[in-house]
Design a protein around this motif. Structure first.
Motif, PDB file in Angstrom:
ATOM      1  N   ASN A 122      38.724   3.461  38.971  1.00 17.54           N
ATOM      2  CA  ASN A 122      39.927   4.355  39.249  1.00 17.54           C
ATOM      3  C   ASN A 122      40.766   4.280  38.119  1.00 17.54           C
ATOM      4  N   ARG A 123      40.310   4.072  36.964  1.00 18.35           N
ATOM      5  CA  ARG A 123      41.390   4.036  35.745  1.00 18.35           C
ATOM      6  C   ARG A 123      41.805   5.480  35.117  1.00 18.35           C
ATOM      7  N   ARG A 124      41.092   6.466  35.740  1.00 11.09           N
ATOM      8  CA  ARG A 124      41.726   7.848  35.413  1.00 11.09           C
ATOM      9  C   ARG A 124      42.463   8.532  36.534  1.00 11.09           C
ATOM     10  N   ILE A 125      42.862   7.769  37.442  1.00 14.44           N
ATOM     11  CA  ILE A 125      43.554   8.538  38.619  1.00 14.44           C
ATOM     12  C   ILE A 125      44.563   7.447  39.321  1.00 14.44           C
ATOM     13  N   GLY A 126      45.592   8.067  39.886  1.00 14.16           N
ATOM     14  CA  GLY A 126      46.550   7.144  40.634  1.00 14.16           C
ATOM     15  C   GLY A 126      47.025   5.990  39.964  1.00 14.16           C
ATOM     16  N   LEU A 127      46.770   5.003  40.591  1.00 17.01           N
ATOM     17  CA  LEU A 127      47.141   3.519  39.952  1.00 17.01           C
ATOM     18  C   LEU A 127      46.580   3.048  38.719  1.00 17.01           C
ATOM     19  N   LYS A 128      45.461   3.569  38.557  1.00 14.43           N
ATOM     20  CA  LYS A 128      44.621   3.430  37.341  1.00 14.43           C
ATOM     21  C   LYS A 128      44.283   1.843  37.322  1.00 14.43           C
ATOM     22  N   GLN A 129      42.998   1.756  37.921  1.00 16.00           N
ATOM     23  CA  GLN A 129      42.896   0.459  38.217  1.00 16.00           C
ATOM     24  C   GLN A 129      41.349   0.326  38.570  1.00 16.00           C
TER      25      GLN A 129
END
Length: 135
Positions: A122-129
């Protein structure tokens, strides 16, 4: 849960075609979120308990190695990956296992350890993680 104040150790295994055995590596990562809970369910044998884990690795976490997608993981001396079957231990874990028996012990000898059953980048959205689930 979203306090990124924990340290984890990620353990990867990779098949070595030259030896016919798995090679094992470890990576320590500082600045992650760690959450676990116990889930109970009733079945015909009584109550069954299961421990579920969630780890979030933000872009700001400090890792000894560079994260690489599982299908691009080639050099465990400079890379780590998150894939189904890899292990994670809370804190700075022991050295990388040398054989399959020690690999299995990573889960059985540590209360705060799990095998990865799912992950998302999820590094491209929201909390980037990087988000990891296990049990």
């Amino acid at each position: 849960m979203l306090g990124f104040d924990q340290t984890i150790t990620v353990y990867n295994s990779q098949y070595n075609e030259a030896t016919g055995f798995n090679d094992y590596s470890r990576t320590v990562i500082v600045g992650v979120s760690w959450y676990s809970r116990i889930k109970a369910a009733a079945n015909s044998n009584g109550i069954v308990y299961d421990r579920l884990f969630q780890v979030r690795i933000p872009n700001s976490a400090e890792a000894e190695k560079l994260y690489t997608a599982p299908d691009q993981f080639t050099d465990p001396s400079t890379q780590y990956t998150l894939k189904v079957g890899s292990r994670i231990v809370k804190g700075i874990g022991p050295p990388a296992p040398v054989d399959g028996e020690k690999w299995a012990e990573l889960i059985t000898k540590h209360d705060e350890a799990f095998q990865i059953i799912g992950y998302r980048d999820n590094r491209r959205i929201g909390l980037k993680q990087l988000y990891v689930e296990g049990k």
